[in-house]
Write a protein that holds these residues in place. Structure first.
Motif, PDB file in Angstrom:
ATOM      1  N   ALA A  69       0.842  -1.196   0.000  1.00 57.70           N
ATOM      2  CA  ALA A  69       0.000   0.000   0.000  1.00 57.70           C
ATOM      3  C   ALA A  69       0.878   1.248   0.000  1.00 57.70           C
ATOM      4  O   ALA A  69       1.926   1.276   0.641  1.00 57.70           O
ATOM      5  N   PRO A  70       0.445   2.287  -0.717  1.00 60.17           N
ATOM      6  CA  PRO A  70       1.245   3.513  -0.734  1.00 60.17           C
ATOM      7  C   PRO A  70       1.219   4.198   0.627  1.00 60.17           C
ATOM      8  O   PRO A  70       0.271   4.065   1.392  1.00 60.17           O
ATOM      9  N   ILE A  71       2.291   4.927   0.906  1.00 67.88           N
ATOM     10  CA  ILE A  71       2.377   5.720   2.134  1.00 67.88           C
ATOM     11  C   ILE A  71       2.495   7.184   1.715  1.00 67.88           C
ATOM     12  O   ILE A  71       3.315   7.532   0.872  1.00 67.88           O
ATOM     13  N   TYR A 166      -7.696  36.269  -6.120  1.00 62.64           N
ATOM     14  CA  TYR A 166      -6.451  37.005  -6.012  1.00 62.64           C
ATOM     15  C   TYR A 166      -5.270  36.044  -5.888  1.00 62.64           C
ATOM     16  O   TYR A 166      -4.194  36.285  -6.428  1.00 62.64           O
ATOM     17  N   TYR A 167      -5.480  34.945  -5.167  1.00 68.36           N
ATOM     18  CA  TYR A 167      -4.426  33.951  -4.954  1.00 68.36           C
ATOM     19  C   TYR A 167      -5.087  32.597  -4.733  1.00 68.36           C
ATOM     20  O   TYR A 167      -6.138  32.508  -4.095  1.00 68.36           O
ATOM     21  N   SER A 168      -4.443  31.546  -5.239  1.00 68.50           N
ATOM     22  CA  SER A 168      -4.894  30.174  -4.954  1.00 68.50           C
ATOM     23  C   SER A 168      -3.708  29.230  -5.075  1.00 68.50           C
ATOM     24  O   SER A 168      -2.798  29.463  -5.872  1.00 68.50           O
ATOM     25  N   ALA A 169      -3.710  28.197  -4.240  1.00 68.60           N
ATOM     26  CA  ALA A 169      -2.637  27.199  -4.255  1.00 68.60           C
ATOM     27  C   ALA A 169      -3.111  25.947  -3.512  1.00 68.60           C
ATOM     28  O   ALA A 169      -4.089  25.981  -2.764  1.00 68.60           O
ATOM     29  N   CYS A 170      -2.364  24.878  -3.725  1.00 67.92           N
ATOM     30  CA  CYS A 170      -2.644  23.612  -3.035  1.00 67.92           C
ATOM     31  C   CYS A 170      -1.389  23.129  -2.326  1.00 67.92           C
ATOM     32  O   CYS A 170      -0.264  23.416  -2.759  1.00 67.92           O
ATOM     33  N   SER A 171      -1.593  22.394  -1.251  1.00 68.88           N
ATOM     34  CA  SER A 171      -0.521  21.669  -0.557  1.00 68.88           C
ATOM     35  C   SER A 171      -1.032  20.242  -0.390  1.00 68.88           C
ATOM     36  O   SER A 171      -1.682  19.918   0.617  1.00 68.88           O
ATOM     37  N   LEU A 172      -0.776  19.442  -1.372  1.00 65.94           N
ATOM     38  CA  LEU A 172      -1.295  18.076  -1.410  1.00 65.94           C
ATOM     39  C   LEU A 172      -0.296  17.094  -0.815  1.00 65.94           C
ATOM     40  O   LEU A 172       0.907  17.358  -0.797  1.00 65.94           O
ATOM     41  N   PRO A 173      -0.791  15.963  -0.317  1.00 69.00           N
ATOM     42  CA  PRO A 173       0.139  14.983   0.260  1.00 69.00           C
ATOM     43  C   PRO A 173       1.139  14.482  -0.769  1.00 69.00           C
ATOM     44  O   PRO A 173       0.873  14.465  -1.968  1.00 69.00           O
TER      45      PRO A 173
END
Length: 177
Positions: A69-71, A166-173
């Motif tokens: 399984a992925p971690i 005005y601003y958008s971003a992601c911090s994904l696993p």
């Protein structure tokens, strides 16, 4: 005793023995052509290829083995503002909440905000700052589109005009295995 019978009998035994010797080496050679655990595939005595004999993989199918399984490791982002002058400080893809907050506040201060305020810290999702004629709002959601839509809805429902991202971003696993 008939001399012809005694001659025929040993000759018949000799002929069957030779025939037997001719058959045994050929079948032994066919078996020796494949490595252990493999059997010959082909037509007649022509062994054109070898394949598994099935005795080593009983109960399992090697072609359908299950990968581990992925971690995943969480990643954090944060948004800090200094509203009087519209300064925005941001951070993304940091391993801890504290690091994300400190980085966003440091970014805000580096851009001229003397007393920056944390707006949001988010992990494994996205955030957006939406600005309109009456102010701004910050929204977070598992998807970038969801964060933007939520911020736009808040802006419009407040009666503001000219709502825009005005601003958008992601911090994904991040997958580590």
């Amino acid at each position: 005793m008939n001399p012809n019978n005694s001659i025929k009998r040993p000759f018949a035994l000799l002929a069957s023995g030779v025939l037997l010797l001719l058959v045994i080496p050929n079948s032994a050679a066919a078996q020796a052509a494949c490595p252990p655990g493999m059997i010959p595939y082909g037509t007649g005595t022509d062994v054109s290829s070898c394949g598994p004999d099935g005795s080593q993989n009983q109960g399992t199918n090697a072609s359908t083995s299950i990968a581990p399984a992925p971690i995943w490791q969480s990643r954090w982002g944060a948004i800090a503002t200094y509203a009087p002058t519209g300064v925005l400080g941001v951070s993304t893809y940091l391993p801890t909440r504290d690091q994300a907050i400190q980085s966003a506040i440091a970014d805000c201060k580096a851009k001229g905000g003397p007393t920056c305020k944390l707006e949001v810290a988010y992990d494994n999702e996205c955030a957006a700052v939406v600005v309109g004629s009456t102010g701004y709002n910050v929204a977070a959601d598992p998807t970038l589109g969801g964060a933007i839509d939520s911020g736009m809805e808040t802006c419009r429902s407040s009666g503001a005009e000219g709502c825009h991202t005005y601003y958008s971003a992601c911090s994904l696993p991040v997958r580590v295995r």
